[in-house]
Design a protein around this motif. Sequence first.
Motif, mmCIF file in Angstrom:
data_model
loop_
_atom_site.group_PDB
_atom_site.id
_atom_site.type_symbol
_atom_site.label_atom_id
_atom_site.label_comp_id
_atom_site.label_asym_id
_atom_site.label_seq_id
_atom_site.Cartn_x
_atom_site.Cartn_y
_atom_site.Cartn_z
ATOM 1 N N GLY A 199 -9.814 12.192 4.048
ATOM 2 C CA GLY A 199 -9.078 11.034 3.583
ATOM 3 C C GLY A 199 -7.599 11.051 3.848
ATOM 4 N N THR A 200 -7.074 12.059 4.496
ATOM 5 C CA THR A 200 -5.637 12.143 4.759
ATOM 6 C C THR A 200 -5.258 11.241 5.932
ATOM 7 O OG1 THR A 200 -5.577 14.409 3.966
ATOM 8 C CG2 THR A 200 -3.742 13.684 5.344
ATOM 9 N N PHE A 201 -4.147 10.523 5.779
ATOM 10 C CA PHE A 201 -3.629 9.674 6.842
ATOM 11 C C PHE A 201 -2.950 10.559 7.901
ATOM 12 C CE2 PHE A 201 -2.950 6.234 3.432
ATOM 13 C CZ PHE A 201 -4.275 5.847 3.550
ATOM 14 N N VAL A 202 -3.556 10.696 9.051
ATOM 15 C CA VAL A 202 -2.968 11.433 10.165
ATOM 16 C C VAL A 202 -2.257 10.474 11.106
ATOM 17 C CG1 VAL A 202 -3.421 12.947 12.120
ATOM 18 C CG2 VAL A 202 -4.687 13.258 9.974
ATOM 19 N N ASP A 207 0.831 -1.197 0.000
ATOM 20 C CA ASP A 207 0.000 0.000 0.000
ATOM 21 C C ASP A 207 0.867 1.248 0.000
ATOM 22 O OD1 ASP A 207 -2.406 -1.422 0.104
ATOM 23 O OD2 ASP A 207 -2.204 -1.686 2.273
ATOM 24 N N ALA A 208 2.137 1.085 -0.395
ATOM 25 C CA ALA A 208 3.058 2.210 -0.321
ATOM 26 C C ALA A 208 2.629 3.359 -1.217
ATOM 27 C CB ALA A 208 4.469 1.747 -0.706
ATOM 28 N N GLU A 209 1.922 3.036 -2.308
ATOM 29 C CA GLU A 209 1.533 4.098 -3.228
ATOM 30 C C GLU A 209 0.351 4.894 -2.711
ATOM 31 O OE1 GLU A 209 -0.849 0.450 -4.209
ATOM 32 O OE2 GLU A 209 1.218 0.950 -3.645
ATOM 33 N N LEU A 210 -0.297 4.441 -1.660
ATOM 34 C CA LEU A 210 -1.451 5.134 -1.110
ATOM 35 C C LEU A 210 -1.016 6.024 0.039
ATOM 36 C CD1 LEU A 210 -4.216 2.367 -1.044
ATOM 37 C CD2 LEU A 210 -3.999 4.265 -2.622
ATOM 38 N N ASP A 211 -1.250 7.325 -0.092
ATOM 39 C CA ASP A 211 -0.957 8.231 1.013
ATOM 40 C C ASP A 211 -2.199 8.957 1.497
ATOM 41 O OD1 ASP A 211 -1.427 9.856 -1.095
ATOM 42 O OD2 ASP A 211 0.476 10.952 -1.006
ATOM 43 N N ARG A 212 -3.332 8.674 0.896
ATOM 44 C CA ARG A 212 -4.596 9.238 1.339
ATOM 45 C C ARG A 212 -5.722 8.449 0.685
ATOM 46 N NH1 ARG A 212 -5.155 14.749 0.738
ATOM 47 N NH2 ARG A 212 -7.416 14.518 0.745
ATOM 48 N N LEU A 213 -6.925 8.617 1.213
ATOM 49 C CA LEU A 213 -8.113 7.975 0.666
ATOM 50 C C LEU A 213 -9.041 9.041 0.109
ATOM 51 C CD1 LEU A 213 -8.855 5.448 3.569
ATOM 52 C CD2 LEU A 213 -7.553 5.033 1.469
ATOM 53 N N GLU A 214 -10.083 8.598 -0.543
ATOM 54 C CA GLU A 214 -11.103 9.551 -0.972
ATOM 55 C C GLU A 214 -11.780 10.149 0.253
ATOM 56 O OE1 GLU A 214 -13.777 7.466 -3.467
ATOM 57 O OE2 GLU A 214 -12.367 7.273 -5.138
ATOM 58 N N ALA A 215 -12.387 11.291 0.064
ATOM 59 C CA ALA A 215 -13.066 11.947 1.184
ATOM 60 C C ALA A 215 -14.165 11.048 1.730
ATOM 61 C CB ALA A 215 -13.635 13.287 0.741
ATOM 62 N N GLU A 216 -14.418 11.175 3.004
ATOM 63 C CA GLU A 216 -15.427 10.331 3.647
ATOM 64 C C GLU A 216 -16.803 10.557 3.022
ATOM 65 O OE1 GLU A 216 -17.428 9.585 8.050
ATOM 66 O OE2 GLU A 216 -16.091 11.276 7.702
#
Length: 872
Positions: A185-188, A48-57
Motif C-alpha cells: 500500500g505504499t505510494f512509490v 487526499d493530502a492526508e493519505l500517504d499509503r493505502l491498506e495492503a493489497e
Amino acid sequence: MASIFTFDHEPPRVSSPWQSQSGQESGKRPQPERSVSSGEVLISERSDAELDRLEAEPQEGPIEYKLHLLLRPRRAYKSMSTTTKVAGSQQMRLARDPKPPKAASQPLAVSNQSRQNRLRHLTTQLLWRLQQSSPYPATAKGDLVIPRLPEDNAELAILEEPRRLLPGLEESNGALYEIGVSDDGTFVGLTKDEMDESMLTLKVMAASLGCRVEVQRMKAVGTCEWADEQDAKGGQVHHSDLWVAEALVMPILSSKSNMGSENIEDRDNSVRRGASTAKQLRVSLTGPTTSGKTSLLGTLSNGALDNGRGSSRINLLKHQHEVASGRTSSVAQELIGYDGMKICNYTTDDINSWPDIHDRAENDRLVFFLDSAGHPRYQRTTLRALVGWAPHWTLLCIAANEGGPTFSGVHPLSGANGATGEGIAYRDLAMAHLDLCLKLEMPLSIIITKYDLAQLGPFKGFMASILSRIKAAGRLPKLLVSNSGNGGSLTTIPDEDRTKIDDEVVSITSASGNPLSVIPVILTSAVKGNGIGLTHALLRSLPMPPPPTSHDFVGQALNPEQPAALFHIDEVYDLPLSRAQPSEGDGLTESAPVVTGYLRFGNVSIGDKVVLGPFPADEDDSRNLLPRDHPSPGYGLSIPHPASAEYARLGSRNPLSALAIEGEWRKATVVNIRNLRLPVRTIEAGQAASIQVSFEEPNEDVQSDTGTLFERPRSSRPRIRKGQVLAIPSQHMLDTGLTLQASTGLIASFKSAEIKSLAVGSMINAYFGMVRAAARVLRVTRQKFHRGAKQSQNEDIDDVFSMSDHGEPAELRRTRSETDVDEYKSEYHVSLELLTNREWVELGSRVVLVEGSSKDRSGLEAHVGTVIEVTE
C-alpha cells in the motif's frame, strides 16, 4: 449444477481503497465528476493530502496494486523521495534496486518475446480480476486472444480498439488498478512517461477483453532524480514528480463511443442474444421417494450410469442434508439439449455449463427439468413443481421393486411427529402421485425405474393396477420397451428408439391433436442403462405446446384487464446493482434483486418498465386518506368469470376497476436477463428465466383532493417474496391509470363431488400460480343443472341435504339413478378467503386445494378446479 439460479450473493465489490481510508462508505460507485472516459486524466479535486499509503493489497477480489505496467524494465534512479516511508514505529525500505537496462546488443526477437509474455501474463491477471467481481461465478468461455505487439512502442496505440467482449464478463463489476502503489500500500510512484506507458498497456489489455479504462484519480506523491547514459558524462540530472493513479476497467456493453450517455435499451447486440432460438420444453419429475427420480435425471444429464448407490445424483443435490439422507427436499433444476439425434449433456465435448448446451442445441430443443421431492413430508415442494411451474410435461417415476418402505407420521399439516401410526405404503403413495397427475390433466409419461430389480410376480400386479387407473381416467397407456439392449449409447439416440416413439406416441398425439390422449410408460434402469435411450427419444420428440397468450384461460372480450406480460416469481436473490448497469439520473436504487421463475405470457426485455407485487400496503395507505363519509371502494367488489351467474347479471357492463392501494405495486426497471443462465436481451412467453430489476424510489408525499399535504416516511426497499408477479402494464392501463388487481379471495369451480368434503369455515392450503396461501372456506355451493333447462340453480350444500318440518326434501324423493346423474353433471363453487396476503389471481387459472392430512394419508389428496371469480 443443482439450480439455474446460482449466484454469488456477495461477490467482491469494486471498492476504492482511497474511500475506505478516508472513512467514506465503501462499495459505492465513483461520482460522475471523478469518472472520466478513457484517454483523459482526472486529478482528484478532493483533498487526499492526508493519505500517504493505502491498506495492503487484498489477496482476492477485483483490486490490483501494480508498481507499474511497463513492458520494459524501469530506468535506474539516483534518488526517490518515496523509497523510504514510516509505517507506525517500523521503518523499512520498500523499493527494490531497479534492474539495469538491457544491453543494446541483445537480439530483438528475445526482447519482443519477453514483452509478449509479460503482456499475456498481465492480461490473464486482469481477466481473473474481472471474473472475481461478477455475481455469476462461471468463468469466461471465449478464447483469450493476446494481440501481437509491434516492434515500436509508439505503434501500441493501434491496439487500443476494443474487441468483442469476452463471454462471461457481461455482469462483471470491473477491476480496479492502483498503479504506482506497492503491494503493502505504499505510494512509490511513476514518472509521467512511465505512467503514460502503463496506462497505454492497461488499455491494450482491456481492449483485448472487450473492456474500457476509466481513470479515477491521479496524485503526485514525491519526486525523483535520474541521469540518462548520454547525459551522465555531462553531469546532467533529470528531475520529475512521481505519480500514483487509480484506473477502473469496465466491460463495454454499448457500441456507442459516449459511454456515459448509453441507455439500457441500446446494449450491443454482440454481447447478448436477442432471445434463445431453441424450443424449450419444461418437464417436472415427480413420484414417491426412493423411486430413483434424481438418479435417473443424473444419468440423463451427465451421461453416466449409476453405480447402484446413487453416484449419478450427487451433483444434482442442492443441500448437504440431501446428500447425507439421500432424500431430495427441494426443487432442483437441470438442462439437457438435443441437436438432431445427438444428446447435448455434460459428456459432450466442450460442454461445461448451460450456455454451452444453449450453443450446441441452438437450432433444436432444450429440455428444462424440475426434480421435485417425493417424501410426503415435502408435499409443498411436490405441488410447487407440478402446479407452480406449470410444466409442459410431467414424468412420473415409480420404482419397479414396489415393495418399498412405509412412511409414518408424514405430513406437516397433520401435526404428527412420525413416532406413531401405521403410515403409508409405497404403493399407496405411488397411486397418490398418479391420481394427482391425472386430476391436474397435464401431459404425462410414466417412467418405471429400477427395472433391473423387479420381481416378476409383484411387478405384474403393480403394473396392472397402474394401467387400470390410467384407463379409468379415460386415457390410453402405451407400454414401451427399448429394443436397443442394455446400456446402449448415452450420447446419441438410437434409431430404433426414435422410430418406436414416432410410431407409438407422436403419431397418435398428432392425429388426435391432444397431448393428453396417450400416456407413454417406459421401463428403465439407471444402473444397467435399460430404456435410457428410449427416454431421450421421448424427450426429443414430445410435442411442444403453442406459445401461451394472455387470453388462453378467458377471452379478451370477457377479461380485458390483462397486463402486456406476466412473470411468476419463484425465488428471490438479493444482489447489488452492477457497475456495468447505469443508475445515475434514472431514479433507480442501488439494490437490484434477481427474481426467478417463468414468463406466463408476453415478452420482457432489458430496459422495460415493470411493476412488482402485490406488496403489503403502507401503514398510511390511500384508504386512510379518504373522508370518513366516503365508503371504502374495495371490499365486497369482484370481477366475475363469464361462467358465473353474476356475470350474466352484469350483462355488458365493464368489469369493475382495480382498487389502487398505495405501495401495493412497485415500479422497477429490468436491468439484466438470463434465460436458463444464458445472457439475453429478451425472454419470450413460456420461458424460464432470472430477471434483475432496479426499483424506482417511491414518492414521499401524496397530495389529497382537498389540497392537504400528507407526510409519509421514506419507504424502505420492498421485500419480494415467492408467489408475487412481475408485470408490464398494458397500454390501456397506462392510458387510464389502472393498476393490476390484487385479491383477498376467490371463487373456484369444481367438477368433482369430492369437494363436498370441505367444511365451511375450515382451513386449507390453496395453490395457484406460484402462490401457496392459507385460506378459509366461506361457502360451498352446488350448481344443479335441471334436465332440459339451461339455467342453473344455486343450492347450499347444508340446505340440500338437511331435513325440515315441511317434509322430506325433494332431493331425497328422487330415485338413486336420477341422483347419480345429477351428481355427475353438477358443478360446485367454493368461495375462499385468503388469510395472509393479497395475491394476484388470474381468471380461468387452475387452483388446487389441499386439506390437512392424517397419518394414513399422503397429503396429495387434492381438489383441482378453475378460478371463476376474484374478490378485492
